[in-house]
Design an enzyme around this catalytic site. Structure first.
Site, PDB file in Angstrom:
ATOM      1  N   ASP A 175      -8.867   3.477  -2.675  1.00  0.00           N
ATOM      2  CA  ASP A 175      -9.898   3.899  -1.725  1.00  0.00           C
ATOM      3  C   ASP A 175     -11.156   4.431  -2.395  1.00  0.00           C
ATOM      4  OD1 ASP A 175      -8.030   3.131   0.044  1.00  0.00           O
ATOM      5  OD2 ASP A 175      -7.435   5.152   0.651  1.00  0.00           O
TER       6      ASP A 175
ATOM      7  N   ASP B  33       0.857  -1.189   0.000  1.00  0.00           N
ATOM      8  CA  ASP B  33       0.000   0.000   0.000  1.00  0.00           C
ATOM      9  C   ASP B  33       0.896   1.242   0.000  1.00  0.00           C
ATOM     10  OD1 ASP B  33      -2.315   1.536   0.249  1.00  0.00           O
ATOM     11  OD2 ASP B  33      -2.400   1.347   2.437  1.00  0.00           O
TER      12      ASP B  33
ATOM     13  N   GLU C  28       2.735   5.102  -3.852  1.00  0.00           N
ATOM     14  CA  GLU C  28       2.742   6.087  -4.973  1.00  0.00           C
ATOM     15  C   GLU C  28       4.061   6.849  -5.037  1.00  0.00           C
ATOM     16  OE1 GLU C  28       0.247   5.703  -2.732  1.00  0.00           O
ATOM     17  OE2 GLU C  28      -0.802   4.430  -4.159  1.00  0.00           O
TER      18      GLU C  28
HETATM   19  O1  MIG Z   1      -3.940   6.024   4.557  1.00  0.00           O
HETATM   20  O2  MIG Z   1      -3.698   0.815   5.643  1.00  0.00           O
HETATM   21  O3  MIG Z   1      -5.869   2.056   0.220  1.00  0.00           O
HETATM   22  O4  MIG Z   1      -6.864  -0.145   1.612  1.00  0.00           O
HETATM   23  O5  MIG Z   1      -6.941   0.057   4.404  1.00  0.00           O
HETATM   24  C1  MIG Z   1      -4.703   4.880   4.406  1.00  0.00           C
HETATM   25  C2  MIG Z   1      -4.857   1.563   5.741  1.00  0.00           C
HETATM   26  C3  MIG Z   1      -3.803   3.721   4.197  1.00  0.00           C
HETATM   27  C4  MIG Z   1      -4.970   2.934   2.230  1.00  0.00           C
HETATM   28  C5  MIG Z   1      -5.406   1.722   1.490  1.00  0.00           C
HETATM   29  C6  MIG Z   1      -6.454   1.004   2.294  1.00  0.00           C
HETATM   30  C7  MIG Z   1      -5.918   0.647   3.653  1.00  0.00           C
HETATM   31  C8  MIG Z   1      -5.435   1.904   4.377  1.00  0.00           C
HETATM   32  N1  MIG Z   1      -4.451   2.589   3.563  1.00  0.00           N
END
Ligand code: MIG
Length: 746
Positions: free
Chosen positions: A480, A406, A409
């Protein structure tokens, strides 16, 4: 800029061309894939999407015409003119894609004085004037052209008339049609013409722009301020040819483990081991099939990657092994940000070995993410990827079966990383600006290598950010989304275009990640979700629970029906994945991929195909219990009622809440499994063939669903032939245990 075309030199399959002010080249990678290149930043290709030498020997003929230099392969004719204008023709000299030579026509112009005034009220401006990028190609559009691909961008299926940017972006606002960028950058598109098709891959991982005819009916533009002019033209007869070529060039999704096609339950906020156990038990009690539970950042100690919070998850090894007993595979999240903390081994080792990116002055760059002050691994460096790969052992040794990347980016809380943060790009120094769009790609690659090396099964890596070529390493999800009907509708478009863009293994957060879902919304969502490549229910912390049972008996019963459907269809879905591994052609596809001559499907946003045989027309609107379904040419059977419909027409289909309209192409032999709680050893016991129609042929693939033995030929391939209602089986390949029983349901 380039000036007049002066001379050329043929060097194998490559033609080097000298213009007055610059040099450029055209290279036939294969007879159907043509690279157009001019150095602006470096004279290398610097591709991170393409690995290895993809050239296939082919002959080229080069000659001068009056104004053009003509380069012919067996499949394409390329004409190059002054100013490095490049036109593509098919082998019969029919124009396929031409450079636009007219004047640009800006959409609108807002004078600075008025702009300020409008900005006060919060108006924003997308484009003021036709942007002229240093690096660009402006290409003609014909009246009937439609455009697909560009990854999982928002909006509609056909990208013509819209504008996008490739800059991996984590924007917490609800994903809207007007968003130019999301988490992923896949600068590849397919243009379908009235009579022809082609694809273009602009292999530039800097920020790139795609104005697909928003500025004008007559042309589209792609361009960038940085990197090189470096794009590939793909020639072919059908859209499927273009996808095959693009995925030949950038690589294909490898066959995943079978269980990964099962149902996944996740949420951000499973804060304790007890909670996870409760979810696992409740799922089984309610007989909702499920193969995997995902642990979000809650499991970590203060959000430190590769740690476990021993206060809330007392004994992870025990938990994981107990879950395994129940048939669950655990997937854990890992972010790139490493907490700055003395004594924390991942941080200390990374610092000692100089593995984190540095700011322009050479200090280790610090921003904030979940653990607070954090540093960022320099994934463009091979040693860093190897180090990161090794870290996966921490998870693998505890029994973790998949890793979910996650925030890559990379996302950051204290403003974006400055452009000039120093990053490595393999063999040379680079900057954040240049490496941004590759960050997720390189992280996923490192994770993949780690799982492959230390787990030895087919790696299950999920990534949020990616670039072209990431399909070799990871699957993805659309990030998200929110519990909005619009986002359910959007999911169909996103999954279709991802599939066309060579990134086929994708899913959306079923039920919606942000905001709170309703009974009806999650019901309609699971109907699409169970037919999506990656099937996961996930939701944000602080939001209402959305596990299948929280909405009462009726909703749960419908939910179960569709998870059951998924498990029944698994052998068929797995077959479509096998096809993807071999050809790049995706499981989840828009109708236009299969019926490209049919005008009615060129803009179809609300129906899709699962493989070649199933057509799905889900309900995507609140309160709707019947819908119009378009059936293309051929015959179609209603999956549930078995009613037969002639194609090439619209039908009205009743679709109460427990129905997701699905139709099977006449002549289909559909391989199915009995419903089971999870994929287990007994998966090879029984196959149930459901036939639709009197005549057909189907090839079914079977292997152990877990490791790489199939690469050494350890698999079966069955050919089922249906003739006048009689089914026969041939073994096309036989080197794995066969089903104990094959049942036929005519
Ligand atoms: O700032 O890890 O897209 O699936 O549950 C949020 C927490 C960070 C973004 C991800 C999401 C995940 C969440 N993450």
């Amino acid at each position: 800029m380039f000036g007049k075309l002066l001379e050329y030199r043929v060097n194998g399959q490559k033609v080097e061309i000298t213009f007055e002010n610059k040099t450029a080249c055209i290279e036939a990678i294969t007879s159907k894939i043509i690279n157009v290149f001019a150095a602006f930043q470096s004279d290398r290709h610097d591709s991170r999407a393409i690995e290895g030498d993809k050239r296939i020997p082919c002959s080229i003929q080069v000659e001068r015409e009056e104004e053009a230099l003509v380069i012919k392969t067996e499949d394409v004719i390329v004409r190059v003119y002054d100013e490095f204008k490049v036109d593509f023709y098919d082998i019969n000299d029919k124009p396929i894609s031409l450079e636009y030579r007219g004047k640009r026509t800006p959409l609108y112009h807002v004078p600075e004085s008025i702009k300020k005034f409008l900005q006060q009220e919060g108006h924003t401006f997308d484009i003021n004037e036709a942007e002229n990028f240093k690096i660009q190609s402006v290409r003609t559009l014909d009246k009937k052209d439609t455009i697909y691909g560009l990854g999982d961008k928002t909006g509609v299926l056909n990208k013509r008339y819209y504008e996008y940017e490739m800059w991996n972006t984590d924007n917490p606002d609800p994903h809207e049609d007007s968003f130019k960028a999301l988490y992923k950058s896949i600068p590849f598109f397919i243009t379908l013409k009235e009579d022809g098709v082609y694809g273009i891959f602009f292999d530039n991982h800097n920020k790139t722009y795609f104005n697909m005819g928003k500025e004008s009916e007559d042309y589209y533009v792609f361009g960038s301020e940085d990197g090189n002019l470096d794009y590939y033209f793909f020639a072919g007869e059908h859209m499927t040819d273009i996808i095959e070529e693009y995925t030949y060039l950038t690589g294909r999704m490898p066959l995943p483990q079978l269980w990964t096609l099962g149902y996944h339950q996740s949420r951000w906020g499973y804060e304790t081991e007890e909670e996870v156990r409760r979810i696992a038990t409740t799922m089984r009690e309610n007989r909702i099939p499920c193969d995997s539970i995902h642990l979000d950042i809650d499991y970590m100690d203060h959000y430190k990657v590769f740690t476990w919070n021993k206060e809330t998850y007392e004994n992870p090894e025990q938990l994981i092994s107990d879950l395994k007993e129940m048939g669950y595979k655990v997937v854990t999240i890992i972010d790139p940000g490493v907490k700055v903390e003395e004594g924390y081994s991942v941080y200390e080792e990374g610092i000692k070995k100089d593995y984190f990116v540095r700011d322009k002055d050479g200090e280790v760059y610090v921003n904030q993410v979940w653990p607070g002050d954090s540093v960022f691994p320099d994934f463009g460096k091979k040693e860093v990827r190897e180090w990161w790969a090794e870290q996966q052992k921490f998870l693998i040794n505890k029994g973790v079966r998949g890793v979910w990347n996650d925030m890559n980016e990379p996302a950051s809380f204290k403003g974006p990383l400055p452009d000039d943060v120093q990053f490595t790009d393999e063999d040379h120094m680079s900057t954040h600006k240049e490496m941004h769009n590759l960050y997720g790609h390189n992280m996923a690659k490192a994770t993949f290598e780690g799982l492959k090396k230390y787990d030895q099964r087919r790696p299950f890596v999920i990534t949020r950010a990616c670039y072209s070529g990431s399909q070799k390493y990871a699957l993805g999800w659309t990030g998200d989304n929110q519990s909005l009907w619009g986002h359910l509708r959007l999911s169909v478009v996103q999954l279709c275009n991802s599939g066309l863009s060579g990134f086929p293994f994708m899913g959306t957060d079923i039920g919606g990640f942000g905001s709170d879902t309703t009974k009806e919304l999650i019901t309609r969502w699971v109907q699409v979700g169970c037919l999506s490549p990656f099937f996961r229910n996930h939701c944000a912390k602080g939001r209402a629970d959305q596990e299948p049972w929280v909405f009462g008996q009726e909703t749960m019963d419908i939910y179960r029906k569709f998870v059951n459907l998924r498990y029944q269809l698994l052998p068929y879905l797995y077959d479509t994945f096998r096809i993807t591994e071999q050809t790049g052609i995706p499981m989840f596809r828009p109708l236009v991929l299969q019926y490209e001559k049919d005008e009615k499907v060129k803009n179809m946003n609300d129906q899709f195909m699962v493989g070649e045989h199933l057509l799905v027309a889900p309900v995507l609107e609140q309160g709707v219990t019947a819908r119009l379904v378009y059936l293309p040419e051929g015959g179609w059977y209603d999956y549930e009622t078995k009613e037969y419909h002639e194609g090439n027409r619209y039908i009205m289909k009743e679709a109460p809440l427990d129905c997701c309209p699905m139709f099977v192409k006449a002549g289909t032999i559909l391989p199915t499994f009995p419903v089971r709680d999870f994929i287990s050893e007994d998966k090879d016991e029984m196959l149930i063939l459901k036939t639709f129609g009197e005549n057909g042929r189907y090839v079914h693939y079977q292997d152990n669903g877990e490791d790489f033995a199939y690469k050494d030929g350890e698999y079966n391939e069955y050919e089922f032939i249906l003739e006048e209602g009689v089914l026969t089986t041939n073994m096309l390949h036989r080197n794995y245990k066969q089903y104990q029983k094959i049942e036929v349901v005519l």
